[in-house]
Scaffold this active site. Sequence first.
Site, PDB file in Angstrom:
ATOM      1  N   TYR A  45      -5.401 -13.868  11.894  1.00 25.07           N
ATOM      2  CA  TYR A  45      -4.692 -12.595  12.052  1.00 25.07           C
ATOM      3  C   TYR A  45      -4.286 -12.500  13.522  1.00 25.07           C
ATOM      4  O   TYR A  45      -4.901 -11.809  14.316  1.00 25.07           O
ATOM      5  CB  TYR A  45      -5.594 -11.437  11.652  1.00 25.07           C
ATOM      6  CG  TYR A  45      -4.890 -10.122  11.367  1.00 25.07           C
ATOM      7  CD1 TYR A  45      -4.149  -9.940  10.201  1.00 25.07           C
ATOM      8  CD2 TYR A  45      -4.975  -9.045  12.255  1.00 25.07           C
ATOM      9  CE1 TYR A  45      -3.522  -8.728   9.918  1.00 25.07           C
ATOM     10  CE2 TYR A  45      -4.364  -7.834  11.979  1.00 25.07           C
ATOM     11  CZ  TYR A  45      -3.633  -7.685  10.816  1.00 25.07           C
ATOM     12  OH  TYR A  45      -3.019  -6.487  10.539  1.00 25.07           O
ATOM     13  N   LEU A  62      -2.621   2.851   8.022  1.00 29.03           N
ATOM     14  CA  LEU A  62      -3.378   1.748   7.420  1.00 29.03           C
ATOM     15  C   LEU A  62      -3.787   0.770   8.506  1.00 29.03           C
ATOM     16  O   LEU A  62      -2.949   0.346   9.306  1.00 29.03           O
ATOM     17  CB  LEU A  62      -2.494   1.000   6.405  1.00 29.03           C
ATOM     18  CG  LEU A  62      -2.380   1.508   4.975  1.00 29.03           C
ATOM     19  CD1 LEU A  62      -3.724   1.486   4.281  1.00 29.03           C
ATOM     20  CD2 LEU A  62      -1.800   2.884   4.904  1.00 29.03           C
ATOM     21  N   TYR A 108       0.816  -1.209   0.000  1.00 31.42           N
ATOM     22  CA  TYR A 108       0.000   0.000   0.000  1.00 31.42           C
ATOM     23  C   TYR A 108       0.860   1.273   0.000  1.00 31.42           C
ATOM     24  O   TYR A 108       0.479   2.278  -0.593  1.00 31.42           O
ATOM     25  CB  TYR A 108      -0.955  -0.010   1.194  1.00 31.42           C
ATOM     26  CG  TYR A 108      -2.150  -0.915   0.973  1.00 31.42           C
ATOM     27  CD1 TYR A 108      -2.880  -0.830  -0.209  1.00 31.42           C
ATOM     28  CD2 TYR A 108      -2.562  -1.829   1.935  1.00 31.42           C
ATOM     29  CE1 TYR A 108      -3.985  -1.649  -0.431  1.00 31.42           C
ATOM     30  CE2 TYR A 108      -3.662  -2.656   1.728  1.00 31.42           C
ATOM     31  CZ  TYR A 108      -4.370  -2.555   0.547  1.00 31.42           C
ATOM     32  OH  TYR A 108      -5.457  -3.356   0.322  1.00 31.42           O
ATOM     33  N   SER A 121       2.662   3.280   6.794  1.00 23.30           N
ATOM     34  CA  SER A 121       2.185   2.089   6.084  1.00 23.30           C
ATOM     35  C   SER A 121       3.065   0.908   6.460  1.00 23.30           C
ATOM     36  O   SER A 121       3.676   0.270   5.607  1.00 23.30           O
ATOM     37  CB  SER A 121       2.208   2.340   4.570  1.00 23.30           C
ATOM     38  OG  SER A 121       1.714   1.203   3.881  1.00 23.30           O
ATOM     39  N   TYR A 143      -6.805  -2.589   9.684  1.00 24.62           N
ATOM     40  CA  TYR A 143      -7.477  -3.766   9.145  1.00 24.62           C
ATOM     41  C   TYR A 143      -8.662  -4.132  10.040  1.00 24.62           C
ATOM     42  O   TYR A 143      -8.592  -4.005  11.263  1.00 24.62           O
ATOM     43  CB  TYR A 143      -6.472  -4.927   9.043  1.00 24.62           C
ATOM     44  CG  TYR A 143      -7.018  -6.166   8.379  1.00 24.62           C
ATOM     45  CD1 TYR A 143      -7.698  -6.085   7.169  1.00 24.62           C
ATOM     46  CD2 TYR A 143      -6.853  -7.414   8.969  1.00 24.62           C
ATOM     47  CE1 TYR A 143      -8.214  -7.213   6.560  1.00 24.62           C
ATOM     48  CE2 TYR A 143      -7.357  -8.553   8.368  1.00 24.62           C
ATOM     49  CZ  TYR A 143      -8.040  -8.443   7.162  1.00 24.62           C
ATOM     50  OH  TYR A 143      -8.548  -9.575   6.571  1.00 24.62           O
TER      51      TYR A 143
HETATM   52  P1  NAI Z   1       4.200  -4.130   2.873  1.00 24.96           P
HETATM   53  O1  NAI Z   1       5.053  -5.317   3.102  1.00 24.96           O
HETATM   54  O2  NAI Z   1       4.248  -3.447   1.565  1.00 24.96           O
HETATM   55  O3  NAI Z   1       4.447  -2.998   3.969  1.00 24.96           O
HETATM   56  C1  NAI Z   1       4.879  -3.229   5.278  1.00 24.96           C
HETATM   57  C2  NAI Z   1       6.189  -2.485   5.428  1.00 24.96           C
HETATM   58  O4  NAI Z   1       6.552  -2.362   6.807  1.00 24.96           O
HETATM   59  C3  NAI Z   1       7.356  -3.197   4.748  1.00 24.96           C
HETATM   60  O5  NAI Z   1       7.944  -2.321   3.813  1.00 24.96           O
HETATM   61  C4  NAI Z   1       8.321  -3.461   5.898  1.00 24.96           C
HETATM   62  O6  NAI Z   1       9.666  -3.362   5.496  1.00 24.96           O
HETATM   63  C5  NAI Z   1       7.934  -2.351   6.854  1.00 24.96           C
HETATM   64  N1  NAI Z   1       8.365  -2.524   8.249  1.00 24.96           N
HETATM   65  C6  NAI Z   1       8.166  -3.606   9.051  1.00 24.96           C
HETATM   66  N2  NAI Z   1       8.702  -3.357  10.271  1.00 24.96           N
HETATM   67  C7  NAI Z   1       9.227  -2.107  10.231  1.00 24.96           C
HETATM   68  C8  NAI Z   1       9.921  -1.287  11.172  1.00 24.96           C
HETATM   69  N3  NAI Z   1      10.193  -1.726  12.411  1.00 24.96           N
HETATM   70  N4  NAI Z   1      10.337  -0.056  10.794  1.00 24.96           N
HETATM   71  C9  NAI Z   1      10.071   0.392   9.540  1.00 24.96           C
HETATM   72  N5  NAI Z   1       9.422  -0.328   8.608  1.00 24.96           N
HETATM   73  C10 NAI Z   1       9.009  -1.572   8.963  1.00 24.96           C
HETATM   74  O7  NAI Z   1       2.716  -4.628   3.217  1.00 24.96           O
HETATM   75  P2  NAI Z   1       1.298  -3.903   3.257  1.00 24.96           P
HETATM   76  O8  NAI Z   1       0.334  -5.014   3.378  1.00 24.96           O
HETATM   77  O9  NAI Z   1       1.141  -2.948   2.158  1.00 24.96           O
HETATM   78  O10 NAI Z   1       1.302  -3.135   4.656  1.00 24.96           O
HETATM   79  C11 NAI Z   1       1.164  -1.737   4.802  1.00 24.96           C
HETATM   80  C12 NAI Z   1       0.108  -1.436   5.852  1.00 24.96           C
HETATM   81  O11 NAI Z   1      -1.159  -1.849   5.341  1.00 24.96           O
HETATM   82  C13 NAI Z   1       0.297  -2.179   7.170  1.00 24.96           C
HETATM   83  O12 NAI Z   1      -0.055  -1.338   8.247  1.00 24.96           O
HETATM   84  C14 NAI Z   1      -0.719  -3.302   7.048  1.00 24.96           C
HETATM   85  O13 NAI Z   1      -1.116  -3.814   8.308  1.00 24.96           O
HETATM   86  C15 NAI Z   1      -1.829  -2.566   6.345  1.00 24.96           C
HETATM   87  N6  NAI Z   1      -2.885  -3.422   5.765  1.00 24.96           N
HETATM   88  C16 NAI Z   1      -2.580  -4.392   4.849  1.00 24.96           C
HETATM   89  C17 NAI Z   1      -3.569  -5.198   4.324  1.00 24.96           C
HETATM   90  C18 NAI Z   1      -3.243  -6.263   3.298  1.00 24.96           C
HETATM   91  O14 NAI Z   1      -4.083  -7.115   3.016  1.00 24.96           O
HETATM   92  N7  NAI Z   1      -2.070  -6.260   2.714  1.00 24.96           N
HETATM   93  C19 NAI Z   1      -4.989  -5.037   4.721  1.00 24.96           C
HETATM   94  C20 NAI Z   1      -5.217  -3.946   5.651  1.00 24.96           C
HETATM   95  C21 NAI Z   1      -4.193  -3.199   6.167  1.00 24.96           C
END
Ligand code: NAI
Length: 286
Positions: A182, A170, A16, A120, A172
């Site tokens: 989850y 973001l 995202y 994000s 959920y």
């Molecule tokens: P993504 O993998 O693209 O993003 C997650 C990011 O968090 C990654 O780039 C990772 O390197 C980073 N990260 C993890 N720990 C970290 C830290 N300590 N410091 C800095 N960065 C860190 O995956 P996504 O799914 O796009 O996640 C983005 C947001 O969207 C999250 O908050 C997730 O919970 C939320 N979300 C995702 C859904 C999905 O189905 N993919 C649904 C609803 C919400």
Amino acid sequence: KGKRAFIAGVADDNGYGWAIAKSLAAAGAEILVGTWVPALNIFETSLRRGKFDESRVLPDGSLLEITKVYPLDAVYDNPEDVPEDVKANKRYAGSSNWTVKEVAESVKEDFGSIDVLVHSLANGPEVTKPLLETSRKGYLAAISASSYSYVSLLKHFLPIMKPGGSSISLTYIASEKIIPGYGGGMSSAKAALESDTRVLAFEAGRKHKVRVNTISAGPLRSRAAKAIGFIDMMIDYSLANAPLQKELSADEVGNTATFLASPLASAITGAVIYVDNGLNAMGVGV
Ligand code: NAI
């Protein structure tokens, strides 16, 4: 026009954060990103080698430009918080100034101010475990990386955010409804994030005229989601049961973030905005 955004949590072109960067850039914003330290090298190399060029294309045919990539680990607020073993870790030792406070200072030094802050990112080391099997350590790690990381980011960036600015995270639906799978305290972390959105909206609104909202997004096959292990099932479930029977694209969430960052949303703060094809409104699957 001419706004500057800092997006924390971009490390590839599948999540995202990337889609939000593209949508904000298409609307004319300058893009800065914060990339998790262990993922920094591969992200920068892939960017440089053109691996993302196809997905960098914006609606007008130009390419997404990221003005600067900052290394970031949002579980550490300042250098004094970083344990010795992390400091000594090769991937971390190769970068500097990646605690939240230092990143905010670097952005201030480099650019002076920002208009938009996006969180994000999430991490729950025990996400695949049911809550009843989650350790205290795993639960607190989920809250630290996924909830407090936002409080900390907003706290440190608020002083350099322009009045009228906008902050977005973001979340959920597992925060409010039972979503088996989850786990690891991630449902708890999202509940905290949503509650904090309201309290932070009050504090940041009164103090800095900054709006604070969170997007409750539907399922996307991101790197983080694949690690949870049930993402294909959730996408199929949504396709079968949501009012809008189409796959959710990351751009739809990106465009909502751009709306929330714009003056069109000038009276919206403290809100949880659902971008999920309406699935949240269903009471039973049909
Ligand atoms: P993504 O993998 O693209 O993003 C997650 C990011 O968090 C990654 O780039 C990772 O390197 C980073 N990260 C993890 N720990 C970290 C830290 N300590 N410091 C800095 N960065 C860190 O995956 P996504 O799914 O796009 O996640 C983005 C947001 O969207 C999250 O908050 C997730 O919970 C939320 N979300 C995702 C859904 C999905 O189905 N993919 C649904 C609803 C919400």
